[in-house]
Design a protein around this motif. Structure first.
Motif, PDB file in Angstrom:
ATOM      1  N   PHE A 176      26.299  36.547  21.809  1.00 56.85           N
ATOM      2  CA  PHE A 176      26.803  35.721  22.909  1.00 56.85           C
ATOM      3  C   PHE A 176      28.007  36.438  23.503  1.00 56.85           C
ATOM      4  N   VAL A 177      27.911  36.744  24.778  1.00 56.48           N
ATOM      5  CA  VAL A 177      28.829  37.667  25.427  1.00 56.48           C
ATOM      6  C   VAL A 177      29.491  36.983  26.625  1.00 56.48           C
ATOM      7  N   GLY A 178      30.775  37.186  26.788  1.00 50.86           N
ATOM      8  CA  GLY A 178      31.499  36.654  27.930  1.00 50.86           C
ATOM      9  C   GLY A 178      31.457  37.604  29.118  1.00 50.86           C
ATOM     10  N   GLY A 179      32.203  37.261  30.154  1.00 46.65           N
ATOM     11  CA  GLY A 179      32.290  38.101  31.339  1.00 46.65           C
ATOM     12  C   GLY A 179      33.358  37.574  32.272  1.00 46.65           C
ATOM     13  N   GLY A 180      33.815  38.425  33.181  1.00 49.12           N
ATOM     14  CA  GLY A 180      34.862  38.031  34.110  1.00 49.12           C
ATOM     15  C   GLY A 180      34.362  37.221  35.283  1.00 49.12           C
ATOM     16  N   GLY A 181      33.130  37.507  35.727  1.00 53.71           N
ATOM     17  CA  GLY A 181      32.605  36.796  36.881  1.00 53.71           C
ATOM     18  C   GLY A 181      31.137  37.111  37.097  1.00 53.71           C
ATOM     19  N   SER A 215      30.627  27.671  35.398  1.00 54.88           N
ATOM     20  CA  SER A 215      30.369  27.765  36.835  1.00 54.88           C
ATOM     21  C   SER A 215      31.582  28.151  37.666  1.00 54.88           C
ATOM     22  N   SER A 216      32.793  28.104  37.097  1.00 59.32           N
ATOM     23  CA  SER A 216      33.970  28.544  37.859  1.00 59.32           C
ATOM     24  C   SER A 216      33.923  30.037  38.156  1.00 59.32           C
ATOM     25  N   LYS A 217      33.053  30.765  37.460  1.00 59.58           N
ATOM     26  CA  LYS A 217      32.981  32.216  37.636  1.00 59.58           C
ATOM     27  C   LYS A 217      31.941  32.642  38.662  1.00 59.58           C
ATOM     28  N   PHE A 218      31.236  31.688  39.273  1.00 62.96           N
ATOM     29  CA  PHE A 218      30.260  32.026  40.304  1.00 62.96           C
ATOM     30  C   PHE A 218      30.976  32.591  41.527  1.00 62.96           C
ATOM     31  N   GLY A 219      30.524  33.740  41.989  1.00 62.03           N
ATOM     32  CA  GLY A 219      31.094  34.353  43.180  1.00 62.03           C
ATOM     33  C   GLY A 219      32.407  35.058  42.947  1.00 62.03           C
ATOM     34  N   ARG A 220      32.938  34.998  41.724  1.00 60.48           N
ATOM     35  CA  ARG A 220      34.221  35.645  41.434  1.00 60.48           C
ATOM     36  C   ARG A 220      34.020  37.162  41.382  1.00 60.48           C
ATOM     37  N   LEU A 221      34.891  37.875  42.055  1.00 63.66           N
ATOM     38  CA  LEU A 221      34.781  39.332  42.116  1.00 63.66           C
ATOM     39  C   LEU A 221      35.860  39.952  41.249  1.00 63.66           C
ATOM     40  N   THR A 222      35.456  40.561  40.132  1.00 58.84           N
ATOM     41  CA  THR A 222      36.380  41.300  39.288  1.00 58.84           C
ATOM     42  C   THR A 222      36.047  42.786  39.405  1.00 58.84           C
TER      43      THR A 222
END
Length: 260
Positions: A176-181, A215-222
């Motif tokens: 299970f892996v995270g991500g910035g966006g 869902s707060s990470k949808f469209g987030r550009l990192t």
């Protein structure tokens, strides 16, 4: 004044409204802004370029999105969208079976996965996260391996060459892996080169790997793409992303799983 000079004079007002919309919606389109301000698309492109040059947004095809060059500390993120993360955690934990070797990334959504694993037996947990290791080492019949390396105080987790090398030593059933966006182009991105590489290796080490992103990470550009992110089996989230983002993600490979 000429039309061109009038447009320049009104540019600060447009910039303020563009930034307000970005803060509210996470992204803006050139077509919508052009219609709203009654100016040419080229004028809007110039506006967005000026704001991007100041580091206030990120340019994407057809518009702009929030640009976040650094990630907030773990303690700050832990307070955000906790109910959504708990739902994601329960769905992710439902994919785990007794006796599995489970690789769990650092982060607040992956912590929710770890919290949902209670009741499973004979698990072997591999994690760079101090918080997750401390939580799960107290669970009966659970073995915990800390991935070694220097501790990032903001993330409260091991990073660096030692952590990268440690990942490859384990035979992993599920990760299970995270991500910035999740970018408008359907790519999972990260804040640092080390973080992106570490998550890429987690995906490669596992028989099945799943991103867990709220869902707060949808469209987030990192700033950085996670190499070979498309090899993940799926992405688990709490709500459906905008259709264009979801379709772009699925075209690249990972299945979209919306937790309910």
């Amino acid at each position: 004044m000429t039309d061109a000079s009038d447009s320049r004079a009104l540019a600060p007002r447009r910039h303020d409204e563009i930034l307000r919309r970005l803060a509210a919606d996470g992204s803006v389109s050139i077509a919508a802004l052009s219609a709203f301000f009654n100016v040419s698309r080229e004028t809007i492109r110039r506006d967005l370029k000026q704001l991007a040059d100041r580091g206030q947004l990120g340019l994407v095809h057809g518009g702009a999105t929030l640009f976040e060059p650094t990630e907030p500390a773990l303690t700050q993120r832990a307070q955000e969208n906790s109910a959504a993360k708990a739902v994601i955690g329960r769905v992710a934990a439902g994919l785990v079976r007794d006796g599995m070797v489970v690789l769990i990334d650092s982060g607040t959504t992956t912590l929710a996965v770890a919290q949902a694993l209670s009741g499973l037996k004979n698990l072997t947990i591999c994690t760079p996260s101090l918080t997750i290791a401390l939580l799960l080492c107290r669970q009966p019949s659970t073995r915990v391996h800390m991935l070694g390396g220097e501790i990032d105080p903001g993330e409260e987790a091991a990073v660096g060459i030692d952590a990268l090398e440690a990942i490859g030593r384990f035979r992993v059933d599920i990760a299970f892996v995270g991500g910035g966006g999740l970018s408008p182009d359907g790519e999972v991105t990260d804040f640092t080169r080390n973080g992106a590489e570490q998550r890429s290796r987690m995906i490669a080490a596992a028989e099945r790997a799943y991103f867990v992103l709220d869902s707060s990470k949808f469209g987030r550009l990192t700033p950085l793409r996670i190499p070979r992110f498309e090899l993940a089996a799926g992405l688990i989230t709490d709500a459906a992303p905008p259709a264009a983002i979801g379709e772009a993600l699925v075209r690249k490979g990972p299945k979209l799983i919306v937790a309910t």
